[in-house]
Scaffold this active site. Structure first.
Site: not given
Ligand code: NAD
Length: 536
Positions: A231, A265
């Site tokens: 997502e 999101c």
């Molecule tokens: P992010 O991508 O920075 O981090 C998400 C998670 O991934 C964190 O736990 C982080 O530690 C982990 N992570 C980061 N790099 C990684 C890697 N290389 N390998 C494995 N894990 C890794 O996102 P965020 O800033 O925490 O969240 C906001 C984003 O999430 C926004 O883009 C938002 O649109 C999206 N989002 C989408 C939905 C949806 O349902 N489509 C819902 C909520 C948030």
């Protein structure tokens, strides 16, 4: 060993910390959960539901504790924290009621292969790695973990490092259910620990996060062929058409843009308004934005409508996109002030699609509004995005609204509202294009944590089964005749084997057998029908 601090973004106050997991912890967690899977998968679904309902009970009993932690961890109001918990338990409640039907074994019609019986059954993957974000740190982890468990998997959860206090709370809630706790392992840590989880070859990875992180995980999982669902980010458009209720569009459009400080999101990230109602929409949107109060309150009173951004990185993105837009000719008509992590609700016009603000996800309380000629231009611009999460369409002409909704390249559309499709627990939610490929909510969420397996059951010998006959040599003509009779599109194709049999001596014995078989089957069916009628 590193620690993750708990920081209240509204006050800057540190209120605790947790030790980050190590790569050894990751390896051990995957190994333990793989062993635990052999136990959990064997528990009948009814038992799994009973155990998961205990967690639901714990969540409801811990409501005040959860909203207090969410409030400190993210700066959102206790009432907005309550909404996260409410959406979670609503979803779980619906899933536990429906799962026995969704996860049921189902018979499959035999087609031409009538001498065996066939069924399909959804099976769990094994160890599911759930990697979560910070914007709704409770609702975007707890239901996903429970759906994976419900389907029979064990789970390794890596919550966001930004809201580590909520991650610790989620872990603690799970530990309060002793029957469940052996089947979930929570690993606290940053992107490095997330990457280590992905590299340790779980059986499925589920990410909620940014498209950038999705891209990195897609590359890593491609190496090991680990299934990966996500997502991801959005740039959700809102379209306001001529017959829209402008007061409602302005009220709920601004709410959709500024709710959770724009860190949603499927929040409104760009607005297209047809020229005949553009001025009126702007006037009313500014008037709505003026009513929003900013601030932080720790108790359950809810006098402030908007809290701070959750952390520094978001501020940099917002500032960078505003600078880029202003340098290219955009104008702020309301808001724009920044104080610490508090950003005023901001409405900005004269925006164009060459600005970052109209192309990249902002995730802040900024509402860019663009004037368009008509529905066609609005649709073209709305679809001019790499993202495709949700959209909102405003019109009192329902035919027009639905027509526009169906032409939007997004996963879900809200007509005459914003965001409110998300809490509907059985309505699938998820993106298209670079917004991801996973689905949450409903049957689609639970079933994506399973792989369908198929079973064909019979007893040998099966001398007249088609599969047996076609294994024997010299049955080309018989096979072709059966194919034509069964699947022929026109009467000519279906009758051809009969006319062929009149002239083709090689085919005659087989056609004779088919005719006898068909005759016998008809006789048996007729006898069965007679007996059935007599019994009635
Ligand atoms: P992010 O991508 O920075 O981090 C998400 C998670 O991934 C964190 O736990 C982080 O530690 C982990 N992570 C980061 N790099 C990684 C890697 N290389 N390998 C494995 N894990 C890794 O996102 P965020 O800033 O925490 O969240 C906001 C984003 O999430 C926004 O883009 C938002 O649109 C999206 N989002 C989408 C939905 C949806 O349902 N489509 C819902 C909520 C948030």
């Amino acid at each position: 060993m590193s620690t993750l601090p708990f920081i209240n973004p509204a006050t800057g106050e540190a209120f605790g910390e947790v030790q980050s997991a190590t790569t050894e912890d990751v390896t051990r967690a995957i190994k333990d959960m793989r062993q635990a899977f052999q136990v959990w998968r064997k528990r009948p679904l009814k038992d799994r539901i009973t155990v998961l309902r205990q967690l639901q009970e714990v969540i409801i009993d811990s409501l005040d504790e959860i909203t207090a932690v969410l409030n400190q961890d993210t700066g959102k109001s206790r009432q907005d924290g309550l909404i996260e918990v409410m959406m979670t338990v609503d979803r779980l409640h619906q899933y536990y009621r429906n799962a026995p039907v969704w996860l049921k074994r189902r018979r499959v019609p035999p087609g031409l292969y009538v001498f065996k019986s066939y069924y399909k059954e959804p099976h769990p993957y094994g160890v599911v790695a759930v990697i979560g974000p910070w914007n709704y740190p409770f609702d975007l982890t707890m239901p996903v973990v429970c759906s994976a468990l419900l389907a029979g998997n064990t789970v390794v959860l890596k919550p966001s490092e930004v809201t580590a206090a909520t991650g610790v709370l989620v872990e603690s809630l799970i530990k309060r259910v002793p029957e469940l706790s052996p089947f979930v392992r929570v690993l606290h840590g940053g992107p490095d620990i997330g990457a280590a989880v992905v590299q340790s070859s779980p059986d499925l990875v589920f990410l909620t996060g940014s498209t950038g992180t999705g891209r990195k995980i897609a590359k890593a999982t491609a190496e090991t062929m680990t299934p990966f669902i996500a997502e991801l980010g959005g740039k959700d458009p809102m379209i306001v058409l001529e017959s829209a209720d402008i007061a409602a569009a302005a009220k709920w459009g601004t709410w959709g843009a500024f709710y959770n400080t724009g860190q949603t999101c499927m929040g409104i990230e760009r607005v297209y308004v047809v020229e005949s109602v553009y001025d009126e929409f702007l006037r009313q949107a500014v008037s709505e934005a003026k009513q929003i109060k900013q601030g932080y309150v720790a108790d359950i009173r809810n006098e402030n409508n908007m809290g701070p951004l959750t952390f520094e990185r978001q501020l940099q993105i917002v500032q960078d996109q505003l600078d880029d837009a202003l340098a290219k000719g955009a104008r702020i008509i309301y808001g724009g002030k920044i104080d610490g992590l508090f950003v005023e609700p901001t409405i900005i016009v004269d925006v164009t699609h060459d600005m970052k603000l109209m192309q990249e996800e902002t995730f802040g309380p900024i509402m860019p509004v663009m004037k368009v000629k008509d529905e066609t231009e609005a649709l073209w611009l709305a679809n001019d995005s790499v993202y495709g999460l949700s959209a909102s369409v405003w019109s009192n002409n329902m035919r027009q609204a639905k027509r526009v909704a169906h032409r939007l390249d997004v996963g879900s559309v809200n007509v005459n509202d914003a965001i409110s499709h998300y809490p509907v627990s059985l309505l699938p939610f998820g993106g298209v294009k670079q917004s991801g490929n996973a689905r949450t909510h409903g049957k689609e969420e639970v079933l994506q944590f399973t792989q369908m397996r198929s079973y064909a059951i019979g007893r040998p010998p099966l001398p007249i089964d088609l599969a047996t006959r076609m294994r024997e040599p010299n049955h080309y003509k018989l096979g072709a005749a059966i194919m034509r009779m069964s699947f022929g599109v026109t009467p000519r194709q279906r009758l051809q084997p009969l006319t062929d049999a009149l002239t083709d001596e090689e085919l005659q014995p087989d056609m004779g057998k088919i005719a006898r078989l068909a005759g016998a089957a008809t006789a048996v069916a007729a006898l069965a029908l007679t007996l059935f009628r007599a019994k009635k």
